[in-house]
Structure formats: C-alpha cells, structure tokens
Design a protein around this motif. Structure first.
Motif: not given
Length: 336
Positions: A212-241
């Motif tokens: 991101m820094k090398a491409l001069n991209l702003p922070e809002e270019k990437v939304a991080f969804y981390l610690d998705l340790k099971n499918n429920d958390l993965i599906y919730k993140a997908l619905d949100d994004l």
C-alpha cells in the motif's frame, strides 16, 4: 561362525573374540580402538552383509534415530494440503537418512506429548510445523539444548534459538502479489485472514501494508477482517464487506478462501464478473475451483524436505543452512 540371518552385535563380538563395546565403536566410527581391529570388524560386517538396526546404531552412537514432528491438534486434519504435503516430505527425507518421525500433537493448553517424549529421550531433534507468537515450546527446546527446526520464521526476539528456520520468501512474494492485486482492483479491497497468532499471518499483513505504501494508497483502500477462526466469523465478515459495496477480496490463505466460496456462491455472486478474489497461498483447492483462483504459490513439500534435511545435517555435525529461504510463484488464473 554364526549365520548371517538375525546377526547381532553380541554375535559379532563372540565370533571375533572382542567386546560389544569394541564392535559398537567400530560401527559408529567413534571411540578408541586400533585401526586393525576396526578394519577386522568392518570386514566381518561386510562379509555377513550386516546392517545395524536403528536400535543397535542408536546404542553405538548415543542416538535414537527419531525426530519429533510437532503438529497443532487443529492441523491433524490431513485434508489440509499444506499439512499433508509438508508432513509427507519430512517423512520421506527422514527415511533417506535412516530416521523415523514421531508425531506429537500440541494445543495451547498442553505440550504434554512432546514433553513426555523429551523426558524419555526418545528423539534427537524436533521439527515445529508452525511458528506462533510467544511460543513456549521454543524456549523449552532452547533451554534444554534440544536441536530443533521450524517451518516458518521466528520473531526477531527468538532469532537464533532454532538450529534451522526454514521459510519461503513470504516477504517478497506477499508484497509483490498484494501490490499487483491492489493495483488492478478498483475501490476498496477487503483482506480476510484467520488466526493472527501465527507469525506468517503477521508477516502477510505487514507486506500488504508495504505494498500500500509503495503504491501511495490511502488507509481506506484496504478493509482488514482478521482472526476469522471459524465459518460463522467468515460469513459475517463477507456479509459486512458486501454491504459496504466491497467487491474485491484478498484471502490470506487457501483455507479461509475455500470456506468463503460457498457463501459467495449462495449469494449468486459470480467470479470475477461480480467479485474479484485471490489467495496469498495456493493449493489444489485453488487450482481446481471453477473458476480457478489466482494465488501465490509456495512449495510446501520442498519446505518440509529442506527443513528436515538441514536439521539432520546439523545433528550429524555436517555443514548446514540455518535459514534456508525458498522462492515463490504468482499464479494468474481467472478470478481477478
């Protein structure tokens, strides 16, 4: 003279009129015996086509000819391509060197299987199949003086404790692939990852930020969804994004990606027409999906093989590479 079948060190000692200690020293090449006696034992062994058992060699050389492979209990599902390929390669490499692999399962709560193995002196060295932050096993092995190798790099404060730290070029590969994905995808990109206790995941996030820094991209270019340790958390993140209008997803490994794909399909989203996706780790699951998923390819078998080989070189007092780094390939398929 005894027959060649089931020949033992006791038999050799009796037939040659020497002690078992002398035979052991001749076999191992260690200890003080005369060159003539050593040659006499060796010639007898060759004549009888005698090949010492692992137990006999171990007694002669003070070795067990065993290595412990530590797997997190969650990794025991051998349907995971990474685990299956690296474990198979480790076993094959060990076999070449007349070593056996003892599998020890560990969890965050207990290291009892490995500790019991170490207390009983059943192994000459240990291979840790993953590296995590604040891993108590690293300190235990280091303090006990047990030679060990890691599949994956350790944190800076633990650098040098392992005899061997084998890894792929996670730095170069993740940075290059992330930069490419961020460059071609319009709008915001979502990054989905699982357990952030794993050092490899921390490294991947750091490389994405470097891209991101090398491409001069702003922070809002990437939304991080981390610690998705099971499918429920993965599906919730997908619905949100998706609710936020994000239509580009970079998965941090094949496991999260494969678990997410059925949910995307159930929502009627087509790849890449409706959503672009890629993975920072490739596998057959990525290649065989319809359509195939673009991914960063590392050779898990090669990494397992080199980890085991360099540790064995270390145990045998030979020259070895303490930090072997393997390469990567960016695989372009039809998902971007």
């Amino acid at each position: 003279m005894t027959t060649k079948q089931n020949l033992t060190i006791d038999d050799i000692a009796r037939d040659l009129g020497v002690s078992k200690t002398t035979v052991s020293r001749a076999i191992s090449g260690k200890g003080r015996i005369s060159p003539a006696t050593r040659q006499r034992v060796q010639e007898y062994i060759e004549q009888c086509n005698y090949r010492p058992s692992a137990a006999a060699k171990g007694l002669a050389e003070s070795k067990t000819y065993n290595l412990a492979l530590v797997l997190p209990r969650s990794f025991i599902n051998l349907d995971q391509p990474y685990t299956r390929m690296s474990m198979s390669a480790i076993c094959e490499e060990a076999f070449i060197h007349d070593y056996n692999i003892l599998v020890c399962l560990s969890t965050d709560d207990t290291m009892a299987p490995l500790l019991r193995t170490l207390d009983n002196r059943k192994v000459d060295g240990v291979i840790l199949s993953r590296t995590v932050e604040n891993d108590a096993l690293v300190d235990i092995l280091y303090k006990r003086g047990i030679p060990f190798a890691t599949i994956g790099s350790l944190t800076a404060d633990c650098r040098g404790k392992a005899a061997v730290e084998a890894d792929h070029d996670q730095v170069g590969g993740c940075r290059a692939f992330a930069a490419e994905f961020l460059h071609v995808c319009p709008g915001t990109v979502a990054v989905l990852g699982n357990d952030m206790n794993y050092i490899v995941n921390q490294s991947r996030i750091a490389r994405i930020r470097q891209a991101m820094k090398a491409l001069n991209l702003p922070e809002e270019k990437v939304a991080f969804y981390l610690d998705l340790k099971n499918n429920d958390l993965i599906y919730k993140a997908l619905d949100d994004l998706l609710a936020k209008g994000i239509r580009s997803i970079l998965f941090m490994d094949d496991g999260v990606c494969i678990n997410a794909l059925p949910h995307l399909k159930s929502l009627g989203l087509r790849i890449p027409d409706d959503i672009r996706i890629a993975s920072l780790y490739d596998s057959d699951l990525m290649a065989n999906y319809n359509p195939p998923i673009s991914a960063l390819q590392f050779d898990a078998a090669a990494l397992g093989r080199v980890t085991c080989r360099e540790l064995l070189h270390c145990l045998q007092g030979e020259d070895y590479d303490s930090q072997p780094i393997l390469g990567y390939r960016i695989i372009h398929r039809n998902s971007i």
